[in-house]
Design a protein around this motif. Structure first.
Motif, PDB file in Angstrom:
ATOM      1  N   GLY A   1      45.093  67.323  -9.535  1.00 43.19           N
ATOM      2  CA  GLY A   1      43.224  67.048  -9.600  1.00 43.19           C
ATOM      3  C   GLY A   1      43.547  65.147  -9.577  1.00 43.19           C
ATOM      4  O   GLY A   1      42.737  65.224  -9.321  1.00 43.19           O
ATOM      5  N   LEU A   2      44.346  64.711  -9.953  1.00 38.76           N
ATOM      6  CA  LEU A   2      44.562  63.465  -9.447  1.00 38.76           C
ATOM      7  C   LEU A   2      44.303  62.677  -8.013  1.00 38.76           C
ATOM      8  O   LEU A   2      44.113  62.077  -7.868  1.00 38.76           O
ATOM      9  N   VAL A   3      45.092  63.947  -7.919  1.00 36.86           N
ATOM     10  CA  VAL A   3      44.900  64.096  -5.863  1.00 36.86           C
ATOM     11  C   VAL A   3      43.089  63.831  -5.561  1.00 36.86           C
ATOM     12  O   VAL A   3      42.997  63.507  -4.855  1.00 36.86           O
ATOM     13  N   VAL A   4      42.617  64.889  -5.821  1.00 31.66           N
ATOM     14  CA  VAL A   4      40.902  65.311  -5.983  1.00 31.66           C
ATOM     15  C   VAL A   4      40.840  64.307  -6.672  1.00 31.66           C
ATOM     16  O   VAL A   4      39.281  64.006  -6.028  1.00 31.66           O
ATOM     17  N   LEU A   5      40.728  63.865  -7.778  1.00 30.89           N
ATOM     18  CA  LEU A   5      40.085  62.300  -8.097  1.00 30.89           C
ATOM     19  C   LEU A   5      39.944  61.432  -6.976  1.00 30.89           C
ATOM     20  O   LEU A   5      39.212  60.466  -7.312  1.00 30.89           O
ATOM     21  N   GLY A   6      41.441  60.669  -6.142  1.00 34.17           N
ATOM     22  CA  GLY A   6      41.276  59.916  -5.738  1.00 34.17           C
ATOM     23  C   GLY A   6      40.553  60.065  -4.863  1.00 34.17           C
ATOM     24  O   GLY A   6      40.105  58.800  -4.256  1.00 34.17           O
ATOM     25  N   MET A   7      40.956  61.466  -4.170  1.00 40.02           N
ATOM     26  CA  MET A   7      39.423  61.776  -2.901  1.00 40.02           C
ATOM     27  C   MET A   7      38.416  60.904  -3.334  1.00 40.02           C
ATOM     28  O   MET A   7      37.227  60.624  -2.155  1.00 40.02           O
ATOM     29  N   GLY A   8      37.903  61.900  -4.041  1.00 43.16           N
ATOM     30  CA  GLY A   8      36.556  61.463  -4.765  1.00 43.16           C
ATOM     31  C   GLY A   8      35.776  60.512  -5.015  1.00 43.16           C
ATOM     32  O   GLY A   8      34.907  60.246  -4.412  1.00 43.16           O
TER      33      GLY A   8
END
Length: 235
Positions: A115-122
């Motif tokens: 989830g943190l990886v996807v947050l960073g991508m967002g």
């Protein structure tokens, strides 16, 4: 037919089966034979869906889009979590320690990290889908944190398993309807395809899930009884 097209066809057929059995289970009386039967078929269909979904996501990651591939792998993680939770909550409803064991904790950690990886991508990479990436990242991060908190102490509520089961099934429903709205419906009705349907397909089921979680929690889960004091102690 190539292996890729075969996987897509299998994925689509299983998706139809999942959508139909989800609503049969959702609209029938909880605990009835039809509800249980439809629920079992639905979860089996979801498990079968997850098998081809993984290589399809990896293929997109390697050949088409790193952002899209990573996001699909993240979705795979959270759907695996909701399927596992909704199934094990029923199987382990008399054994909280077994339910909240190593597999549950590993899924919780994986949800937070992904989830943190996807947050960073967002925040920094996904310009066209920034809102979707950020919104869905909260599912893994907040859900994973809640799962880890759940493992700290045995719950007082004897129906903890029902809360976990309902939460898992709601998550499954989100995945099922996103797939239908973003893939199935545009193929059936091409005139509806476009940016509006894209955003509704992803964010609509997520918002509906929040409302469903509140409604079902109030309907099926007992509310805590407020402690009362004797009449002479009210002052």
């Amino acid at each position: 037919m190539t292996a890729y097209k075969l996987l897509l066809s299998l994925h689509g057929l299983l998706g139809v089966l999942a959508l139909v059995t989800f609503w049969i289970g959702g609209m029938t009386r909880k605990g009835s034979p039809l509800h249980k039967g439809a629920g079992k078929i639905y979860l089996l269909a979801m498990v079968a869906l997850l098998v081809p979904a993984l290589p399809l996501a990896i293929r997109i990651l390697v050949l088409k889009s790193q952002l899209g591939g990573v996001f699909l792998l993240y979705l795979w993680v959270i759907v695996v979590t909701s399927v596992w939770t909704s199934w094990r909550a029923i199987r382990d409803k008399r054994d909280w320690a077994r339910f909240a064991g190593p597999a549950y904790k590993a899924l919780a950690a994986l949800n937070i990290v992904s989830g943190l990886v996807v947050l960073g991508m967002g925040l920094f990479l996904a310009q066209d889908s920034q809102v979707i990436f950020i919104a869905f990242s909260s599912v893994g991060v907040l859900g994973g944190i809640a799962m880890l908190r759940f493992t700290r102490q045995a719950p007082d509520n004897p129906r903890w398993w029902l809360k976990e089961h309902l939460g898992g099934m709601i998550g499954n429903g989100v995945a099922t309807h996103i797939a239908f709205l973003s893939i199935g419906l545009p193929k059936m009705l091409p005139m509806l395809d476009g940016p509006l349907l894209h955003n509704v397909a992803w964010l609509g089921p997520l918002a509906t899930a929040v409302a469903a979680r509140i409604y079902l929690g109030r309907k099926y889960l007992p509310r805590p009884v407020a402690a009362t004091l004797p009449a002479g102690k009210l002052a």
